[in-house]
Motif scaffolding. Structure first.
Motif, PDB file in Angstrom:
ATOM      1  N   ASP A 735       0.799  -1.224   0.000  1.00  0.00           N
ATOM      2  CA  ASP A 735       0.000   0.000   0.000  1.00  0.00           C
ATOM      3  C   ASP A 735       0.830   1.271   0.000  1.00  0.00           C
ATOM      4  OD1 ASP A 735      -2.374  -1.457   0.048  1.00  0.00           O
ATOM      5  OD2 ASP A 735      -2.353  -1.602   2.237  1.00  0.00           O
ATOM      6  N   PHE A 736       2.146   1.163   0.025  1.00  0.00           N
ATOM      7  CA  PHE A 736       2.964   2.356  -0.069  1.00  0.00           C
ATOM      8  C   PHE A 736       2.897   2.934  -1.470  1.00  0.00           C
ATOM      9  CE2 PHE A 736       5.334   0.417   3.596  1.00  0.00           C
ATOM     10  CZ  PHE A 736       4.997   1.411   4.511  1.00  0.00           C
ATOM     11  N   VAL A 737       2.857   4.259  -1.564  1.00  0.00           N
ATOM     12  CA  VAL A 737       2.729   4.936  -2.854  1.00  0.00           C
ATOM     13  C   VAL A 737       4.055   4.950  -3.597  1.00  0.00           C
ATOM     14  CG1 VAL A 737       2.178   7.138  -3.961  1.00  0.00           C
ATOM     15  CG2 VAL A 737       0.841   6.362  -1.982  1.00  0.00           C
ATOM     16  N   ASP A 738       5.138   5.239  -2.885  1.00  0.00           N
ATOM     17  CA  ASP A 738       6.445   5.388  -3.523  1.00  0.00           C
ATOM     18  C   ASP A 738       7.115   4.020  -3.677  1.00  0.00           C
ATOM     19  OD1 ASP A 738       8.702   7.051  -4.451  1.00  0.00           O
ATOM     20  OD2 ASP A 738       9.694   6.307  -2.642  1.00  0.00           O
ATOM     21  N   ASP A 739       7.462   3.657  -4.920  1.00  0.00           N
ATOM     22  CA  ASP A 739       8.074   2.351  -5.177  1.00  0.00           C
ATOM     23  C   ASP A 739       9.456   2.245  -4.532  1.00  0.00           C
ATOM     24  OD1 ASP A 739       5.870   1.613  -6.648  1.00  0.00           O
ATOM     25  OD2 ASP A 739       6.738   2.271  -8.566  1.00  0.00           O
ATOM     26  N   LYS A 781       9.407  -2.834  11.673  1.00  0.00           N
ATOM     27  CA  LYS A 781       9.217  -3.546  10.412  1.00  0.00           C
ATOM     28  C   LYS A 781       8.850  -4.993  10.703  1.00  0.00           C
ATOM     29  CE  LYS A 781      10.923  -5.642   6.391  1.00  0.00           C
ATOM     30  NZ  LYS A 781      12.020  -6.447   5.823  1.00  0.00           N
ATOM     31  N   GLY A 782       7.593  -5.341  10.398  1.00  0.00           N
ATOM     32  CA  GLY A 782       7.144  -6.711  10.569  1.00  0.00           C
ATOM     33  C   GLY A 782       7.358  -7.515   9.302  1.00  0.00           C
ATOM     34  N   ARG A 783       6.735  -8.689   9.251  1.00  0.00           N
ATOM     35  CA  ARG A 783       6.908  -9.543   8.080  1.00  0.00           C
ATOM     36  C   ARG A 783       6.129  -9.047   6.877  1.00  0.00           C
ATOM     37  NH1 ARG A 783       9.676 -13.721  10.049  1.00  0.00           N
ATOM     38  NH2 ARG A 783       9.398 -14.252  12.266  1.00  0.00           N
ATOM     39  N   SER A 784       5.036  -8.299   7.126  1.00  0.00           N
ATOM     40  CA  SER A 784       4.236  -7.847   5.992  1.00  0.00           C
ATOM     41  C   SER A 784       3.764  -6.410   6.119  1.00  0.00           C
ATOM     42  CB  SER A 784       3.005  -8.753   5.830  1.00  0.00           C
ATOM     43  OG  SER A 784       2.210  -8.719   7.007  1.00  0.00           O
ATOM     44  N   SER A 785       4.118  -5.728   7.216  1.00  0.00           N
ATOM     45  CA  SER A 785       3.633  -4.362   7.420  1.00  0.00           C
ATOM     46  C   SER A 785       4.658  -3.537   8.185  1.00  0.00           C
ATOM     47  CB  SER A 785       2.294  -4.365   8.175  1.00  0.00           C
ATOM     48  OG  SER A 785       2.471  -4.912   9.473  1.00  0.00           O
ATOM     49  N   LEU A 786       4.427  -2.226   8.158  1.00  0.00           N
ATOM     50  CA  LEU A 786       5.266  -1.282   8.889  1.00  0.00           C
ATOM     51  C   LEU A 786       4.369  -0.550   9.891  1.00  0.00           C
ATOM     52  CD1 LEU A 786       8.196  -0.058   8.906  1.00  0.00           C
ATOM     53  CD2 LEU A 786       7.236   1.812   7.560  1.00  0.00           C
ATOM     54  N   SER A 787       4.761  -0.556  11.173  1.00  0.00           N
ATOM     55  CA  SER A 787       3.942   0.055  12.225  1.00  0.00           C
ATOM     56  C   SER A 787       4.745   1.132  12.932  1.00  0.00           C
ATOM     57  CB  SER A 787       3.497  -1.001  13.240  1.00  0.00           C
ATOM     58  OG  SER A 787       2.769  -2.036  12.612  1.00  0.00           O
ATOM     59  N   VAL A 788       4.076   2.240  13.232  1.00  0.00           N
ATOM     60  CA  VAL A 788       4.725   3.337  13.929  1.00  0.00           C
ATOM     61  C   VAL A 788       4.819   3.001  15.419  1.00  0.00           C
ATOM     62  CG1 VAL A 788       2.632   4.640  14.426  1.00  0.00           C
ATOM     63  CG2 VAL A 788       4.779   5.846  14.119  1.00  0.00           C
ATOM     64  N   ASP A 826      -8.312  10.719  -0.325  1.00  0.00           N
ATOM     65  CA  ASP A 826      -7.424  10.185  -1.344  1.00  0.00           C
ATOM     66  C   ASP A 826      -6.559   9.069  -0.780  1.00  0.00           C
ATOM     67  OD1 ASP A 826      -8.492  12.056  -3.002  1.00  0.00           O
ATOM     68  OD2 ASP A 826      -6.808  13.473  -2.854  1.00  0.00           O
ATOM     69  N   SER A 827      -6.084   9.268   0.464  1.00  0.00           N
ATOM     70  CA  SER A 827      -5.227   8.271   1.087  1.00  0.00           C
ATOM     71  C   SER A 827      -5.987   6.976   1.304  1.00  0.00           C
ATOM     72  CB  SER A 827      -4.689   8.791   2.414  1.00  0.00           C
ATOM     73  OG  SER A 827      -3.978   9.987   2.216  1.00  0.00           O
ATOM     74  N   GLU A 828      -7.237   7.089   1.743  1.00  0.00           N
ATOM     75  CA  GLU A 828      -8.035   5.890   1.962  1.00  0.00           C
ATOM     76  C   GLU A 828      -8.267   5.144   0.659  1.00  0.00           C
ATOM     77  OE1 GLU A 828     -11.442   7.506   3.802  1.00  0.00           O
ATOM     78  OE2 GLU A 828     -10.589   7.479   5.834  1.00  0.00           O
ATOM     79  N   THR A 829      -8.393   5.900  -0.422  1.00  0.00           N
ATOM     80  CA  THR A 829      -8.573   5.259  -1.731  1.00  0.00           C
ATOM     81  C   THR A 829      -7.324   4.494  -2.128  1.00  0.00           C
ATOM     82  OG1 THR A 829     -10.056   7.033  -2.398  1.00  0.00           O
ATOM     83  CG2 THR A 829      -9.127   5.656  -4.154  1.00  0.00           C
ATOM     84  N   ILE A 830      -6.165   5.137  -1.868  1.00  0.00           N
ATOM     85  CA  ILE A 830      -4.905   4.500  -2.240  1.00  0.00           C
ATOM     86  C   ILE A 830      -4.664   3.250  -1.405  1.00  0.00           C
ATOM     87  CG2 ILE A 830      -2.405   4.807  -2.265  1.00  0.00           C
ATOM     88  CD1 ILE A 830      -2.920   7.773  -2.816  1.00  0.00           C
TER      89      ILE A 830
END
Length: 832
Positions: A735-739, A781-788, A826-830
């Motif tokens: 779900d991150f926008v920047d590749d 940094k988890g196995r499939s997500s990034l959490s603050v 917009d963020s929710e859409t992305i």
């Protein structure tokens, strides 16, 4: 049953004491009012309505009119301001990353929008910067605290104050309370002692001063020791100063008048190897306990409680604390003595006695040209002392009328007059009663009674000392509270007064009866100081044996003392609760267990201060985050748990704090340390955390200091991705926008990492270049997500500051500077 009964009675008593300031009609009046409306005769005894505090006291008026702290023609204005609520005031943290943004927001947004805001039908000024505080970093609101809480039109401003205060970007503090630190002339390399520090606003201010010129990669060479005698107030002090995120602070719990100097015996170690042989300070802030009548505007219950005994009762303690502060001050150093009281017995009387005792060793500094926009009044040179209902012009009168609680140092001249035979004769004849009152009066001498009034009360003593160099701030000059401040400069070591008996040494005395002299080695000795038996020991064994006599505290983790939950800190139950061991060991048994004593520390209920020296864990941290060997870790890491396998937090301390800790160890752990250093690493205890190569994550408090040295586990995020992290707390990798950011995150190891906001140039280097303006946040940094890994309020603050910068900077990455609501859609859409 007996124990439970006592508990219930105690609870009822405490409940009754706690409701003392609730203003309501008496029970009999309530019954009369309710009886006529209750046909069945069952009276409910409910209070009718809340009544405000009575903001007047005839004894207060009479006392201060006689003392002449303001001119007679000013009295009405003076008393009118005292009866008004105190305006809210706050200070911007000048070391905050967003200090200029917050100041701009106040100047450009709130100052204009609140300019014509009406409250209770009256027009108000809104908010404005305090003209005497440097760089517009201190502000005052014309709205009282009550108005800020109750007025709907001020709700946004109130929420802004609460949030920024909790983060640490603002400190809500009475305006006049900000003044004393400004006269200390603090430099970056100064060792500073705040003797009576709680609740911590002035300590926070001192920390700002030593950090204001430090670079992002370095720490100042100075430090602050903040002390308070009360355990619960120490917890509040820790909570306040924690928001500063500093490695240059130590919080201690001692009686200020007995604060230890940690003197190091010269025959035990070379002082040059340690950097110091005794704990002395360049600056001392001596904001002593006082009667507090300068705070009437924010604490109106003092009107009802006020009496002359409040000031008379603390005079000797204030003098002892001030003398101890001067003894701990280096030659050439500066001390500020201050109170939030208007009473000359607590102010000029204490300062004049200091000058008499110290002679040419201490001078009262003229600071009238400093802070020229601060309106202040010169100190008094003449005042009277009152005991109950009797005015006393000199100590001779106090002795004549048997006022034993009145000491010579309370009077302008400080002259003692003792004639015990005369007093004994008058007691025998009944002229003076055993309780000190005249036998011809009832319940003490009354003002104007011919039989009890001293004959020369109209002729008061006048001090020959330059007390006009003191300053008194009064409320009607600049719509503030009241404060007294005196600045003292130590020219040479203090004289020593040899008292004739232990009884004389317990109370302050005039130096008219004592001959001052210096110690042979040129070091001043202070009789008000605590007798430090440990410092008299001649070898290591005697030090440990004496320490063993103090007992062994329970070895608890640092969870209770420095937990991030403020509610635990403010309860005052975990950090320093004194516990009695189940078994009382003999001295021999304790002496044989020296190692255990050294591990657990000296003070009951206080976790030990231990240098963290586990090379395996430390090398793992350095390797995981890419921290170079040049970063000073040696003897800079502290834990509060001697068991390395169960250490939950690791704290970082500055070089100056390290020297103090080492000196404290060598001197027998004289300092009772309740908090120390900056929390830098925390153990990750979750199931996923234990599978990481490094189980210690970087804390949010320690990140700013460590960030310039992190070369691994760090990535730059675009403004959109950074905003999404703060908004949604946890994001899946796809779900991150920047590749580029997504690819970089994928290369990081499992565990803690740092995400830096890419403002256009950081992404060009790896690791990114950081400075004071860099915005970064710790993540997992988890196995499939990034959490603050910061609190919700920290996320909200960073998000708001990010939006402000995006809207003001040219070339904003947010399309067409859309409102936050549209961007969120917009963020929710992305993401969705």
């Amino acid at each position: 049953m007996g124990g439970r009964g006592r508990s219930r009675r105690t609870q009822r008593k405490h409940f009754r004491d706690g409701r003392e300031n609730v203003w309501k009609n008496s029970k009999s009046d309530t019954q009369e009012e309710n009886g006529s409306n209750n046909s069945n005769g069952n009276n409910t005894n409910k209070p009718t309505h809340w009544q405000p505090f009575a903001v007047e006291n005839s004894f207060f008026d009479e006392y201060y009119k006689e003392q002449g702290i303001v001119r007679p023609e000013e009295w009405d204005s003076f008393i009118e301001y005292l009866r008004r609520p105190l305006p809210a005031a706050f200070r911007i943290n000048s070391c905050s990353q967003f200090c200029t943004d917050i100041r701009s927001q106040l100047e450009d947004e709130f100052m204009k929008s609140l300019q014509a805001e009406g409250t209770d039908g009256n027009e108000a000024e809104g908010i404005k910067p305090l003209p005497w505080y440097p760089d517009n970093f201190a502000w005052q609101s014309s709205f009282s605290r009550m108005q800020l809480r109750k007025n709907k039109n001020l709700e946004r401003f109130h929420e802004f104050l609460k949030q920024e205060n909790e983060i640490g970007n603002l400190t809500r503090q009475e305006a006049v309370s900000m003044v004393p630190p400004l006269f200390l002339d603090v430099h970056q390399d100064h060792f500073i002692l705040d003797m009576c520090a709680a609740p911590g606003s002035k300590t926070f201010q001192l920390l700002e001063m030593i950090h204001r010129t430090s670079e992002v990669e370095s720490l100042p060479s100075g430090m602050v020791i903040a002390n308070d005698v009360d355990v619960q107030r120490c917890n509040l002090l820790i909570h306040q100063t924690k928001r500063m995120c500093t490695a240059n602070l130590v919080v201690t719990n001692h009686e200020a008048q007995h604060f230890p100097s940690c003197h190091l015996r010269k025959n035990r170690v070379n002082p040059s190897e340690l950097g110091m042989a005794e704990l002395l300070f360049d600056r001392v802030l001596c904001d002593v306990p006082c009667s507090g009548d300068g705070t009437l505007r924010k604490a109106p219950d003092i009107w009802r409680k006020w009496s002359v005994g409040m000031a008379n009762g603390v005079h000797c303690l204030q003098l002892q604390i001030a003398m101890r502060g001067l003894a701990l001050l280096k030659t050439g150093g500066r001390m500020v003595y201050s109170t939030c009281s208007m009473n000359p017995v607590e102010n000029e009387a204490v300062v004049s006695e200091i000058l008499r005792r110290c002679g040419d060793s201490v001078e009262l500094v003229d600071v009238s040209t400093e802070l020229p926009q601060l309106i202040r009044r010169p100190g008094l040179k003449s005042w009277k002392v009152r005991d109950k209902s009797m005015w006393i012009a000199s100590h001779k009168d106090a002795c004549k009328y048997g006022r034993t609680g009145i000491v010579p140092s309370m009077f302008p001249s400080g002259q003692a007059h003792i004639d015990t035979s005369d007093i004994d004769q008058k007691i025998t004849t009944g002229e003076i009663c055993d309780d000190g009152n005249s036998g011809n009066s009832n319940n003490g001498l009354q003002n104007g009674d011919d039989e009890g009034e001293p004959t020369d009360v109209s002729v008061t003593e006048v001090s020959s000392l330059p007390l006009e160099r003191c300053m008194r701030i009064v409320p009607h000059d600049q719509n503030t509270g009241s404060f007294f401040i005196a600045v003292l400069h130590k020219i040479s070591p203090l004289p020593v007064f040899q008292t004739k008996s232990s009884k004389n040494s317990q109370q302050p005395h005039s130096d008219n009866d004592e001959k001052p002299k210096l110690l042979d080695d040129g070091v001043e000795k202070d009789n008000n100081a605590m007798d430090l038996d440990v410092l008299d020991a001649t070898n290591e064994e005697s030090i440990e044996a004496k320490a063993a006599d103090a007992g062994v505290p329970d070895n608890e983790s640092d969870e209770a003392l420095l937990d991030s939950n403020p509610s635990k800190k403010l309860k005052g139950t975990e950090p320093e609760q004194v516990r009695t061991p189940n078994k009382v060991n003999t001295r021999a048994e304790k002496a044989n267990d020296k190692r255990k004593l050294q591990i657990q520390g000296k003070w009951f209920g206080v976790d030990p201060v231990v240098f963290f020296k586990d090379d395996a864990i430390l090398n793992g941290i350095k390797e995981f985050y890419g921290i170079p060997e040049s970063f000073p870790f040696s003897n800079r890491l502290i834990t509060r748990n001697s068991d390395t396998n169960h250490v939950k937090r690791i704290y970082y301390i500055s070089e100056s704090v390290k020297n103090v800790v080492e000196l404290n160890f060598l001197a027998g752990e004289q300092l009772k340390i309740t908090s120390i250093g900056l929390k830098m690493f925390e153990r990750q205890t979750s199931k996923e955390g234990t599978s990481s190569p490094c189980v210690f994550r970087i804390s949010s408090e320690g990140l700013p200091l460590l960030l310039p040295h992190v070369t691994k586990q760090i990535a730059c995020a675009s403004p959109v991705d950074f905003k999404h992290i703060l908004q949604y707390k946890s994001i899946k990798f796809p779900d991150f926008v920047d590749d580029g950011f997504r690819e970089k995150i994928a290369t990081l190891s499992l565990g803690c990492c740092v995400v830096v906001l890419n403002r256009g140039n950081e992404g060009s280097s790896d690791p990114p270049t950081v400075d004071k303006s860099t915005i970064a946040v710790g993540c997992w940094k988890g196995r499939s997500s990034l959490s603050v890994m910061v609190t919700a309020i920290d996320c909200q603050e960073l998000l708001e500051r990010l939006l402000v910068r995006m809207e003001t900077e040219k070339g904003s990455c947010l399309p067409e500077n859309k409102p936050d609501s549209e961007v969120k859609e917009d963020s929710e859409t992305i993401i969705g």
